[in-house]
Design an enzyme around this catalytic site. Structure first.
Site, mmCIF file in Angstrom:
data_model
loop_
_atom_site.group_PDB
_atom_site.id
_atom_site.type_symbol
_atom_site.label_atom_id
_atom_site.label_comp_id
_atom_site.label_asym_id
_atom_site.label_seq_id
_atom_site.Cartn_x
_atom_site.Cartn_y
_atom_site.Cartn_z
ATOM 1 N N ASN A 137 1.178 -3.488 9.395
ATOM 2 C CA ASN A 137 1.053 -2.149 9.958
ATOM 3 C C ASN A 137 -0.230 -2.104 10.774
ATOM 4 O O ASN A 137 -1.154 -2.878 10.548
ATOM 5 C CB ASN A 137 0.916 -1.117 8.841
ATOM 6 C CG ASN A 137 2.245 -0.763 8.213
ATOM 7 O OD1 ASN A 137 3.095 -1.608 8.027
ATOM 8 N ND2 ASN A 137 2.392 0.503 7.895
HETATM 9 CA CA CA Z 1 5.099 3.291 4.764
#
Ligand code: CA
Ligand code: CTP
Length: 229
Positions: free
Chosen positions: A34
């Site tokens: 991420n």
């Molecule tokens: Ca998430």
């Protein structure tokens, strides 16, 4: 000389902060991750330590220096992050800011995936990662007295974050709007809404350090209101 207790209002309390991304290997040279600079989580670890708490910061890969006085545990994957969090228990306060990858690659191995001329690209099979915030929020003797999550949203920020607070079982959730045009991801500033069981409080845009200090102040107030066990 000794600091006055008023200057270290969280003295005697243990805090756990998760920060940064996790990296989930595809093979030895590639990973899924991420987007996260880790800045907000490092700022929170710093603010809690300055308020006198004993802080363990469990961090995925970032380029940030460890805040002074904070015990830093570096991890790479979500599974490692969960293990490091469990090792840091018991604690009084947990703040989960990490941008944990929701999935990891099944069967990631020790061998580099090679491109074969003419062959189709590989297909990755993903399996769900443990939810560290939900795990820490589960009722039981090891549950921190205060568990705080973050919710990075692009749409219906307040509604999604309110639902997320209930789903995860945490006490507070801090919602922020991470649409690209806000410049919040990777930036120095944040604009958040603090959501508790009793309501929502929108804070104006401010530095990530100021958000961290505001949260630390709210935590001090919460612990001043609860008698020691
Ligand atoms: Ca998430
Ligand atoms: N979180 C966590 N472990 C995970 C996923 C999320 O601890 N495996 C924590 C984050 O640190 C954050 C909160 O849960 O405090 C919310 O993360 P977010 O990604 O917004 O929520 P998800 O439940 O993963 O939902 P989605 O990504 O689908 O919005």
């Amino acid at each position: 000389g000794a600091l006055r207790p008023a200057a270290r209002p969280l003295h005697g309390l243990r805090a756990l902060v998760t920060a940064g991304p996790t990296h989930e290997p595809i093979d030895p040279v590639r990973y899924l991750a991420n987007r996260s600079s880790g800045r907000q989580g490092y700022a929170i670890a710093n603010a809690l330590a300055r308020a006198g708490a004993t802080v363990t910061l469990v961090s995925g890969p970032t380029t940030l220096p460890p805040p002074p006085g904070v015990e830093l545990r570096r991890v790479e994957t979500a599974v490692q992050m969960l293990a490091a969090c469990e090792a840091a228990l018991p604690c009084d306060i947990a703040v989960c800011t990490a941008a944990v990858a929701d999935w990891r690659v099944a069967g990631a191995g020790a061998h580099k995936i090679k491109k074969t001329p003419g062959a189709p690209p590989p297909t990755l099979t993903l399996v769900p990662n443990p939810d560290i915030l939900a795990h820490l929020s589960q009722p039981g003797p090891m549950r921190p007295r205060l568990v705080v999550g973050f919710a990075a949203e692009t749409d219906d920020v307040r509604d999604n974050a309110t639902a997320k607070r209930q789903r995860k079982g945490c006490d507070w959730i801090i919602a922020n709007d991470v649409r690209a045009e806000t410049g919040i991801m990777g930036g120095d500033e944040n604009e958040v809404t603090l959501i508790t069981a009793t309501g929502c409080e929108h804070w104006p845009r401010m530095s990530k350090d100021a958000v961290a200090q505001g949260l630390a102040r709210r935590i001090v107030a919460a612990f001043a209101a609860i008698p020691d066990t």
